[in-house]
Each structure stands twice: as structure tokens, then as C-alpha cells.
Design a protein around this motif. Structure first.
Motif, PDB file in Angstrom:
ATOM      1  N   GLN A  20       0.853  -1.174   0.000  1.00 54.14           N
ATOM      2  CA  GLN A  20       0.000   0.000   0.000  1.00 54.14           C
ATOM      3  C   GLN A  20       0.889   1.223   0.000  1.00 54.14           C
ATOM      4  N   VAL A  21       0.532   2.170  -0.864  1.00 60.73           N
ATOM      5  CA  VAL A  21       1.292   3.421  -0.960  1.00 60.73           C
ATOM      6  C   VAL A  21       0.314   4.583  -0.911  1.00 60.73           C
ATOM      7  N   PRO A  22       0.790   5.762  -0.527  1.00 60.43           N
ATOM      8  CA  PRO A  22      -0.093   6.925  -0.526  1.00 60.43           C
ATOM      9  C   PRO A  22      -0.511   7.319  -1.941  1.00 60.43           C
ATOM     10  N   CYS A  23      -1.691   7.888  -2.085  1.00 63.24           N
ATOM     11  CA  CYS A  23      -2.124   8.423  -3.380  1.00 63.24           C
ATOM     12  C   CYS A  23      -1.096   9.450  -3.836  1.00 63.24           C
ATOM     13  N   GLY A  24      -0.802   9.472  -5.117  1.00 67.60           N
ATOM     14  CA  GLY A  24       0.173  10.415  -5.648  1.00 67.60           C
ATOM     15  C   GLY A  24       1.596   9.890  -5.674  1.00 67.60           C
ATOM     16  N   THR A  25       1.800   8.636  -5.269  1.00 70.21           N
ATOM     17  CA  THR A  25       3.129   8.021  -5.292  1.00 70.21           C
ATOM     18  C   THR A  25       3.547   7.779  -6.734  1.00 70.21           C
ATOM     19  N   THR A  26       4.819   8.033  -7.030  1.00 67.73           N
ATOM     20  CA  THR A  26       5.307   7.797  -8.386  1.00 67.73           C
ATOM     21  C   THR A  26       5.638   6.315  -8.567  1.00 67.73           C
ATOM     22  N   VAL A  27       5.773   5.922  -9.823  1.00 66.77           N
ATOM     23  CA  VAL A  27       6.139   4.545 -10.165  1.00 66.77           C
ATOM     24  C   VAL A  27       7.471   4.197  -9.500  1.00 66.77           C
ATOM     25  N   TYR A  28       8.437   5.095  -9.614  1.00 68.12           N
ATOM     26  CA  TYR A  28       9.765   4.873  -9.034  1.00 68.12           C
ATOM     27  C   TYR A  28       9.683   4.739  -7.512  1.00 68.12           C
ATOM     28  N   ASP A  29       8.952   5.640  -6.866  1.00 67.70           N
ATOM     29  CA  ASP A  29       8.845   5.598  -5.407  1.00 67.70           C
ATOM     30  C   ASP A  29       8.165   4.322  -4.922  1.00 67.70           C
ATOM     31  N   GLN A  44      19.532  -2.213  -9.208  1.00 66.59           N
ATOM     32  CA  GLN A  44      19.531  -0.790  -8.876  1.00 66.59           C
ATOM     33  C   GLN A  44      18.370  -0.144  -9.608  1.00 66.59           C
ATOM     34  N   LEU A  45      17.561   0.605  -8.904  1.00 66.06           N
ATOM     35  CA  LEU A  45      16.363   1.182  -9.497  1.00 66.06           C
ATOM     36  C   LEU A  45      16.647   2.451 -10.292  1.00 66.06           C
ATOM     37  N   ALA A  46      17.627   3.228  -9.865  1.00 62.65           N
ATOM     38  CA  ALA A  46      17.932   4.483 -10.550  1.00 62.65           C
ATOM     39  C   ALA A  46      18.343   4.201 -11.989  1.00 62.65           C
ATOM     40  N   GLY A  47      17.629   4.781 -12.916  1.00 60.22           N
ATOM     41  CA  GLY A  47      17.941   4.625 -14.328  1.00 60.22           C
ATOM     42  C   GLY A  47      17.446   3.336 -14.962  1.00 60.22           C
ATOM     43  N   THR A  48      16.823   2.471 -14.182  1.00 57.95           N
ATOM     44  CA  THR A  48      16.319   1.203 -14.707  1.00 57.95           C
ATOM     45  C   THR A  48      14.946   1.431 -15.340  1.00 57.95           C
ATOM     46  N   PRO A  49      14.715   0.909 -16.557  1.00 54.51           N
ATOM     47  CA  PRO A  49      13.405   1.087 -17.189  1.00 54.51           C
ATOM     48  C   PRO A  49      12.304   0.402 -16.378  1.00 54.51           C
ATOM     49  N   MET A  50      11.142   1.046 -16.345  1.00 56.62           N
ATOM     50  CA  MET A  50       9.986   0.510 -15.629  1.00 56.62           C
ATOM     51  C   MET A  50       8.741   0.695 -16.472  1.00 56.62           C
ATOM     52  N   ASN A  59       8.989   8.322 -17.764  1.00 61.36           N
ATOM     53  CA  ASN A  59       9.682   8.906 -16.618  1.00 61.36           C
ATOM     54  C   ASN A  59       9.081   8.363 -15.313  1.00 61.36           C
ATOM     55  N   PRO A  60       9.614   7.240 -14.821  1.00 62.44           N
ATOM     56  CA  PRO A  60       9.050   6.622 -13.610  1.00 62.44           C
ATOM     57  C   PRO A  60       9.095   7.528 -12.376  1.00 62.44           C
ATOM     58  N   GLN A  61       9.995   8.505 -12.374  1.00 64.93           N
ATOM     59  CA  GLN A  61      10.097   9.384 -11.206  1.00 64.93           C
ATOM     60  C   GLN A  61       9.060  10.504 -11.220  1.00 64.93           C
ATOM     61  N   VAL A  62       8.288  10.586 -12.306  1.00 67.17           N
ATOM     62  CA  VAL A  62       7.236  11.599 -12.411  1.00 67.17           C
ATOM     63  C   VAL A  62       5.848  10.957 -12.519  1.00 67.17           C
ATOM     64  N   ARG A  70       0.352  -2.517 -11.437  1.00 71.32           N
ATOM     65  CA  ARG A  70       1.564  -3.262 -11.123  1.00 71.32           C
ATOM     66  C   ARG A  70       2.749  -2.597 -11.815  1.00 71.32           C
ATOM     67  N   VAL A  71       3.727  -2.201 -11.004  1.00 65.42           N
ATOM     68  CA  VAL A  71       4.976  -1.669 -11.529  1.00 65.42           C
ATOM     69  C   VAL A  71       5.841  -2.847 -11.953  1.00 65.42           C
ATOM     70  N   GLU A  72       6.350  -2.802 -13.166  1.00 67.79           N
ATOM     71  CA  GLU A  72       7.252  -3.836 -13.650  1.00 67.79           C
ATOM     72  C   GLU A  72       8.621  -3.212 -13.863  1.00 67.79           C
ATOM     73  N   ILE A  73       9.618  -3.815 -13.277  1.00 66.20           N
ATOM     74  CA  ILE A  73      10.999  -3.351 -13.414  1.00 66.20           C
ATOM     75  C   ILE A  73      11.637  -4.209 -14.497  1.00 66.20           C
ATOM     76  N   TYR A  74      12.131  -3.559 -15.539  1.00 64.44           N
ATOM     77  CA  TYR A  74      12.663  -4.289 -16.689  1.00 64.44           C
ATOM     78  C   TYR A  74      14.166  -4.452 -16.582  1.00 64.44           C
ATOM     79  N   ARG A  75      14.640  -5.651 -16.917  1.00 64.49           N
ATOM     80  CA  ARG A  75      16.078  -5.911 -16.937  1.00 64.49           C
ATOM     81  C   ARG A  75      16.566  -5.763 -18.362  1.00 64.49           C
ATOM     82  N   PRO A  76      17.853  -5.550 -18.546  1.00 65.45           N
ATOM     83  CA  PRO A  76      18.379  -5.416 -19.907  1.00 65.45           C
ATOM     84  C   PRO A  76      18.200  -6.709 -20.700  1.00 65.45           C
TER      85      PRO A  76
END
Length: 104
Positions: A20-29, A44-50, A59-62, A70-76
């Protein structure tokens, strides 16, 4: 609070975490809050495609996440998709040629 999931997968291991996350949470957060990096060495999440349900997020940070997503973190990629397709085609052609040779 909203219910979301965060997912990451390797060829031999996958993890989907509900949280559970607060409303307004970004994909990255949401990915950070999930603690998923603790389950995969070197992730590492920074710079990793999502993305969200298979659709890449520019832009997952926005980008904000919404209820039930569901947030999906993509690997190379380990191999270029075009190369993989060419390899499969060559293998199928070789198999067909071998089968035709056996019939002859």
C-alpha cells in the motif's frame, strides 16, 4: 492509501510484492518502497526502465501510479530481438533440411 504491486524477474527467479502506498506516489517511489532491491543482488532502481502492466513508462520518477496497478521493473535484454528471431529461423531451417534429408 492505494494497493499496488511491484514485480521483477530474472530467468530463474521472480518476485511480485503487494503493498500500500499513498495516493500520488510515483512509479519509481513505489518500487523503492516495495524493498524489492533487497531480494535481488545488483538490482539498482535508478535509471532502470519501468512500466505498468507491460507498457513502458517514460519517466518513472514523475508518472503517478494508480489503484491496482503493477509496476514492472525491466532488466536489460541479453540478446537483440532481431538476432534472436534470426537464430530461431536458422535453427528451424536446419531442422527442416535435416528432416527432408532423412526422407530422401
Amino acid at each position: 492509501m492505494i494497493d499496488v504491486e511491484v514485480a521483477f524477474a530474472l530467468p530463474d527467479q521472480q518476485k511480485i510484492m503487494a503493498l500500500q502506498v499513498p495516493c500520488g506516489t510515483t512509479v519509481y517511489d513505489a518500487a523503492v518502497m516495495s524493498g524489492i532491491v533487497e531480494h535481488f543482488d545488483g538490482l539498482q532502481l535508478a535509471g532502470t526502465p519501468m512500466g505498468i502492466f507491460g507498457k513502458a513508462v517514460k519517466n518513472p520518477q514523475v508518472e503517478k501510479i494508480m489503484q491496482g496497478q503493477r509496476v514492472e521493473i525491466y532488466r536489460p535484454l541479453t540478446i537483440d530481438p532481431k538476432v534472436a528471431r534470426a537464430n530461431r529461423a536458422a535453427k528451424a531451417a536446419a531442422k527442416a533440411a535435416a528432416k527432408a534429408q532423412l526422407k530422401a
